[in-house]
Design a protein around this motif. Structure first.
Motif, PDB file in Angstrom:
ATOM      1  N   GLU A   1      82.626  25.441   5.192  1.00 10.83           N
ATOM      2  CA  GLU A   1      83.149  25.556   3.967  1.00 10.83           C
ATOM      3  C   GLU A   1      84.748  25.081   3.700  1.00 10.83           C
ATOM      4  O   GLU A   1      85.013  24.722   2.767  1.00 10.83           O
ATOM      5  N   ASN A   2      85.268  25.299   4.915  1.00  7.70           N
ATOM      6  CA  ASN A   2      86.681  24.799   5.234  1.00  7.70           C
ATOM      7  C   ASN A   2      86.791  23.776   6.392  1.00  7.70           C
ATOM      8  O   ASN A   2      86.061  23.852   7.426  1.00  7.70           O
ATOM      9  N   THR A   3      87.926  22.881   6.178  1.00  2.00           N
ATOM     10  CA  THR A   3      88.135  21.938   7.297  1.00  2.00           C
ATOM     11  C   THR A   3      88.934  22.831   8.346  1.00  2.00           C
ATOM     12  O   THR A   3      89.685  23.770   7.849  1.00  2.00           O
ATOM     13  N   GLY A   4      89.258  22.330   9.582  1.00  2.00           N
ATOM     14  CA  GLY A   4      90.127  22.992  10.367  1.00  2.00           C
ATOM     15  C   GLY A   4      89.486  23.484  12.023  1.00  2.00           C
ATOM     16  O   GLY A   4      88.412  22.667  12.375  1.00  2.00           O
ATOM     17  N   ARG A   5      89.897  24.524  12.333  1.00  2.00           N
ATOM     18  CA  ARG A   5      89.579  24.814  13.942  1.00  2.00           C
ATOM     19  C   ARG A   5      88.392  25.945  13.807  1.00  2.00           C
ATOM     20  O   ARG A   5      88.427  26.863  13.231  1.00  2.00           O
TER      21      ARG A   5
ATOM     22  N   ALA B   1      74.338  10.775  16.545  1.00  2.00           N
ATOM     23  CA  ALA B   1      75.157  11.944  16.193  1.00  2.00           C
ATOM     24  C   ALA B   1      76.783  11.947  16.922  1.00  2.00           C
ATOM     25  O   ALA B   1      76.838  11.565  17.987  1.00  2.00           O
ATOM     26  N   GLN B   2      77.487  12.085  16.123  1.00  2.00           N
ATOM     27  CA  GLN B   2      78.874  12.341  16.874  1.00  2.00           C
ATOM     28  C   GLN B   2      79.009  13.698  17.198  1.00  2.00           C
ATOM     29  O   GLN B   2      79.062  14.653  16.696  1.00  2.00           O
ATOM     30  N   ASN B   3      79.400  13.804  18.618  1.00  2.00           N
ATOM     31  CA  ASN B   3      79.634  15.072  19.418  1.00  2.00           C
ATOM     32  C   ASN B   3      80.753  15.520  19.366  1.00  2.00           C
ATOM     33  O   ASN B   3      81.850  14.592  19.774  1.00  2.00           O
ATOM     34  N   ILE B   4      81.372  16.485  18.797  1.00  2.00           N
ATOM     35  CA  ILE B   4      82.703  16.883  18.463  1.00  2.00           C
ATOM     36  C   ILE B   4      82.943  17.703  19.778  1.00  2.00           C
ATOM     37  O   ILE B   4      84.291  17.687  19.763  1.00  2.00           O
ATOM     38  N   VAL B   5      82.197  18.442  20.519  1.00  2.00           N
ATOM     39  CA  VAL B   5      82.712  19.184  21.627  1.00  2.00           C
ATOM     40  C   VAL B   5      83.135  18.075  22.822  1.00  2.00           C
ATOM     41  O   VAL B   5      82.543  17.147  23.125  1.00  2.00           O
TER      42      VAL B   5
ATOM     43  N   ALA C   1      81.558  30.971  27.454  1.00  2.00           N
ATOM     44  CA  ALA C   1      82.559  30.032  27.412  1.00  2.00           C
ATOM     45  C   ALA C   1      82.748  29.705  26.241  1.00  2.00           C
ATOM     46  O   ALA C   1      81.867  29.730  25.354  1.00  2.00           O
ATOM     47  N   TYR C   2      83.741  28.884  25.809  1.00  2.00           N
ATOM     48  CA  TYR C   2      84.141  28.543  24.349  1.00  2.00           C
ATOM     49  C   TYR C   2      85.016  27.315  24.343  1.00  2.00           C
ATOM     50  O   TYR C   2      85.705  27.051  25.504  1.00  2.00           O
ATOM     51  N   ASN C   3      84.683  26.584  23.326  1.00  3.34           N
ATOM     52  CA  ASN C   3      85.329  25.308  23.093  1.00  3.34           C
ATOM     53  C   ASN C   3      85.545  25.253  21.701  1.00  3.34           C
ATOM     54  O   ASN C   3      84.984  25.392  20.778  1.00  3.34           O
ATOM     55  N   VAL C   4      86.902  24.717  21.661  1.00  2.00           N
ATOM     56  CA  VAL C   4      87.653  24.713  20.310  1.00  2.00           C
ATOM     57  C   VAL C   4      87.484  23.178  19.646  1.00  2.00           C
ATOM     58  O   VAL C   4      87.414  22.046  20.251  1.00  2.00           O
ATOM     59  N   ALA C   5      86.917  23.227  18.627  1.00  4.74           N
ATOM     60  CA  ALA C   5      86.582  21.971  18.020  1.00  4.74           C
ATOM     61  C   ALA C   5      87.075  21.982  16.635  1.00  4.74           C
ATOM     62  O   ALA C   5      87.315  22.780  15.805  1.00  4.74           O
ATOM     63  N   TYR C   6      87.514  20.617  16.002  1.00  4.77           N
ATOM     64  CA  TYR C   6      88.199  20.640  14.739  1.00  4.77           C
ATOM     65  C   TYR C   6      87.125  19.676  13.853  1.00  4.77           C
ATOM     66  O   TYR C   6      86.679  18.560  14.043  1.00  4.77           O
ATOM     67  N   ILE C   7      86.969  20.556  12.721  1.00  4.07           N
ATOM     68  CA  ILE C   7      86.075  19.772  11.714  1.00  4.07           C
ATOM     69  C   ILE C   7      86.967  19.370  10.464  1.00  4.07           C
ATOM     70  O   ILE C   7      87.715  19.987  10.012  1.00  4.07           O
ATOM     71  N   TYR C   8      86.578  18.041  10.134  1.00  2.00           N
ATOM     72  CA  TYR C   8      87.581  17.081   9.320  1.00  2.00           C
ATOM     73  C   TYR C   8      86.817  17.102   7.982  1.00  2.00           C
ATOM     74  O   TYR C   8      87.324  16.754   6.697  1.00  2.00           O
TER      75      TYR C   8
END
Length: 212
Positions: A144-148, A30-34, A84-91
């Motif tokens: 349903e959407n790409t982005g933040r 698995a590719q971990n985006i965090v 705590a929060y972590n911003v991830a970008y889904i492409y």
């Protein structure tokens, strides 16, 4: 082999700390985006604490789920949310699963949660009430959407302490084995140093994300 050489902990501590509660397996890791998913490096995470709550990074390999560091959040009395929060970008659109290992100490009230936001909307959430040591909690959602997107781990209306480690966001309908490598899909290009080469951006040739 001698497990005590792994992360410098005893065999019994390793067995206790490194438990996978539930998982799926496949032929591809698995590719971990965090980013900074196990708090070993700086950056990646921010936090919002209630007026009666505090948080800190603890360095103790005997108590961490994996590695040496983990996040602790303590509420002196129940009330406001702390997380705590972590911003991830889904492409790529599709099903994704966010997960984290959570431990608790004398936690009462609403319990710990993991949730995912797109903009200001909470699109998926899961809770942990019990206090049986390190447990993995996860929530699956349809992007349903790409982005933040924002992954949040914390508690609400609770008294006590939670510990957080080994967070993961992956493109999957269920969580798989934790991947500690930051930006293993080369999607942010911020965690790798190249020598005599370049990272290509070509979605059609990638396994996940935008880089291949």
């Amino acid at each position: 082999y001698d497990k005590s050489i792994i992360y410098g902990v005893s065999s019994s501590a390793f067995d206790q700390n490194n438990r996978l509660m539930s998982a799926v397996t496949s032929g591809v890791q698995a590719q971990n985006i965090v980013l900074n998913s196990s708090f070993e490096a700086g950056g990646g995470w921010n936090a919002i604490y209630g007026s009666k709550s505090t948080g800190r990074i603890i360095s103790n390999s005997e108590n961490a789920y994996i590695g040496e560091k983990y996040l602790s959040i303590t509420a002196m009395e129940p009330g406001e949310e702390s997380y705590a929060y972590n911003v991830a970008y889904i492409y790529d659109t599709g099903k994704y699963t966010a997960s984290a290992y959570v431990n608790t100490s004398a936690l009462s009230g609403g319990g710990a949660f993991i949730r995912v936001k797109y903009g200001n909307e909470v699109i998926s959430t899961s809770h942990k009430i019990s206090g049986r040591g390190w447990e993995r909690i996860g929530t699956t959602f349809n992007a349903e959407n790409t982005g933040r997107y924002i992954v949040e781990v914390g508690f609400t209306n609770s008294f006590g302490t939670i510990y957080i480690d080994a967070a993961q966001l992956e493109k999957s309908g269920a969580y798989s084995e934790y991947n500690i490598i930051t930006d293993s899909g080369f999607d942010t290009n911020s965690e790798w140093t190249t020598s005599g080469g370049t990272i290509l951006n070509n979605t059609t040739e990638s396994i996940s994300g935008t880089s291949a």
